[in-house]
Write a protein that holds these residues in place. Structure first.
Motif, mmCIF file in Angstrom:
data_model
loop_
_atom_site.group_PDB
_atom_site.id
_atom_site.type_symbol
_atom_site.label_atom_id
_atom_site.label_comp_id
_atom_site.label_asym_id
_atom_site.label_seq_id
_atom_site.Cartn_x
_atom_site.Cartn_y
_atom_site.Cartn_z
ATOM 1 N N ARG A 15 44.146 38.962 46.182
ATOM 2 C CA ARG A 15 43.006 39.418 45.376
ATOM 3 C C ARG A 15 41.890 39.975 46.260
ATOM 4 N N ALA A 16 41.846 39.526 47.491
ATOM 5 C CA ALA A 16 40.839 40.050 48.413
ATOM 6 C C ALA A 16 41.206 41.443 48.902
ATOM 7 N N THR A 17 42.499 41.713 48.995
ATOM 8 C CA THR A 17 42.969 42.959 49.605
ATOM 9 C C THR A 17 43.139 44.086 48.604
ATOM 10 N N LEU A 18 43.626 43.779 47.430
ATOM 11 C CA LEU A 18 43.998 44.855 46.510
ATOM 12 C C LEU A 18 42.841 45.788 46.138
ATOM 13 N N CYS A 72 24.738 36.876 45.827
ATOM 14 C CA CYS A 72 25.838 36.082 46.378
ATOM 15 C C CYS A 72 25.694 35.878 47.892
ATOM 16 N N THR A 73 25.076 36.823 48.576
ATOM 17 C CA THR A 73 24.906 36.659 50.021
ATOM 18 C C THR A 73 23.805 35.642 50.326
ATOM 19 N N THR A 74 22.740 35.672 49.552
ATOM 20 C CA THR A 74 21.603 34.790 49.835
ATOM 21 C C THR A 74 21.986 33.317 49.848
ATOM 22 N N THR A 78 31.327 40.525 45.414
ATOM 23 C CA THR A 78 30.591 39.433 44.787
ATOM 24 C C THR A 78 31.272 38.102 45.118
ATOM 25 N N VAL A 79 30.577 37.022 44.833
ATOM 26 C CA VAL A 79 31.087 35.659 45.033
ATOM 27 C C VAL A 79 31.632 35.535 46.465
ATOM 28 N N SER A 107 35.834 39.999 44.171
ATOM 29 C CA SER A 107 35.119 38.723 44.174
ATOM 30 C C SER A 107 35.867 37.631 44.943
ATOM 31 N N TYR A 108 36.861 38.019 45.737
ATOM 32 C CA TYR A 108 37.667 37.032 46.457
ATOM 33 C C TYR A 108 37.588 37.211 47.962
ATOM 34 N N GLY A 109 37.635 36.093 48.649
ATOM 35 C CA GLY A 109 37.713 36.097 50.099
ATOM 36 C C GLY A 109 39.077 35.591 50.529
ATOM 37 N N LYS A 110 39.132 34.930 51.670
ATOM 38 C CA LYS A 110 40.426 34.530 52.215
ATOM 39 C C LYS A 110 41.105 33.411 51.434
ATOM 40 N N GLU A 111 40.429 32.867 50.424
ATOM 41 C CA GLU A 111 41.089 31.856 49.602
ATOM 42 C C GLU A 111 42.188 32.470 48.754
#
Lengths: 87, 115
Positions: free
Chosen positions: B14-17, B80-82, B37-38, B6-10
Motif C-alpha cells: 500500500r505504500a508503494t502502489l 500528520c507530520t506535526t 497522510t497518516v 496513507s501507508y508507510g512500511k507497515e
C-alpha cells in the motif's frame, strides 16, 4: 495605516487581532473564517500564527476565498502576522 | 492529478502502489502531486523509504526518485507530520510539508484525485 513598533513597518490598521498561536493548520483557517465573518467588508483582521506552515495555508485560503492578504510580516521563530481584508 | 498514500512500511504494498501510479503519470508528462497522510508522511523523510520494497515491485526509493526527477511533487500533510515530529529539515528532495488548504486549492483548481 500605522507604524508597527515590533516590525518597524507601516501596516494596515486591524479592527481585530486573531491570535492563532498553538493552532494546527486544520484549525487555523476555519478560525480565520469565523473571525473574519464578524467584520464588515473592507475591515482588516490581523492573524498571528506560530506555525510555519501557515505561510502556505493562509495564502491558499486567501486565494480560495477572495479575502485578500494585504500585508504579511514574517518574524523569527516561525511566527507570521497576516493582515487580511474582509472582501 | 493528486494521488494519496496513507501507508508507510507497515504495509509495503500500500505504500508503494500510489507512488508507482504517480510515477506512471509523471513519466506520461502529467502534473502530479503525491499527497502523503497518516503513516505515509514518513515516506517523505530522509532514509525512511530506503528499505521498502514489495516483492514484484521496484524499490520504493527508486520509484520516488524517478517520480521527482520527472517533475512530480511530494506533499506531506502538516496535520500528520506535526504530531510525528517531522519537519521540513527531514524532507527528501522534491518533498515539502503542505496543508489541507493547499490540497483543497489544488483540487478546486481542477486536479483529478485518486484516494
Amino acid at each position: 495605516m500605522r507604524h508597527d513598533m515590533a516590525s518597524d513597518k507601516t501596516v494596515p490598521v486591524a479592527v481585530r487581532v486573531l491570535d492563532g498561536s498553538g493552532n494546527v493548520c486544520a484549525d487555523l483557517t476555519p478560525n480565520i473564517k469565523r473571525a473574519l465573518s464578524e467584520l464588515q467588508p473592507g475591515e482588516i483582521l490581523e492573524v498571528v500564527s506560530d506555525d510555519l506552515v501557515a505561510r502556505v495555508s493562509v495564502p491558499a485560503w486567501s486565494r480560495l476565498t477572495g479575502n485578500e492578504i494585504v500585508e504579511t510580516i514574517e518574524e523569527p521563530d516561525h511566527r507570521t502576522r497576516f493582515f487580511i481584508k474582509h472582501k | 492529478m493528486l494521488i494519496n498514500c496513507s501507508y508507510g512500511k507497515e504495509d509495503p504494498e500500500r505504500a508503494t502502489l500510489p507512488a508507482i501510479v504517480a510515477n506512471v503519470a509523471a513519466t506520461a508528462d502529467q502534473e502530479v502531486v503525491l499527497f502523503l497522510t497518516v503513516e505515509g508522511v514518513r515516506l517523505a523523510t530522509k532514509g525512511y523509504a530506503d528499505d521498502i520494497q514489495k516483492e514484484g515491485f521496484k524499490p520504493l526509493k527508486e520509484v520516488l526518485s524517478s517520480f521527482v526527477s520527472n517533475g512530480g511533487q511530494i506533499w506531506a500533510c502538516a496535520a500528520c507530520t506535526t504530531p510525528r515530529g517531522i519537519t521540513e529539515d527531514d524532507m527528501i528532495e522534491g518533498a515539502r510539508i503542505m496543508t489541507a488548504t493547499n490540497l483543497v486549492e489544488y483540487v478546486v483548481d481542477g486536479a483529478v484525485t485518486l484516494f
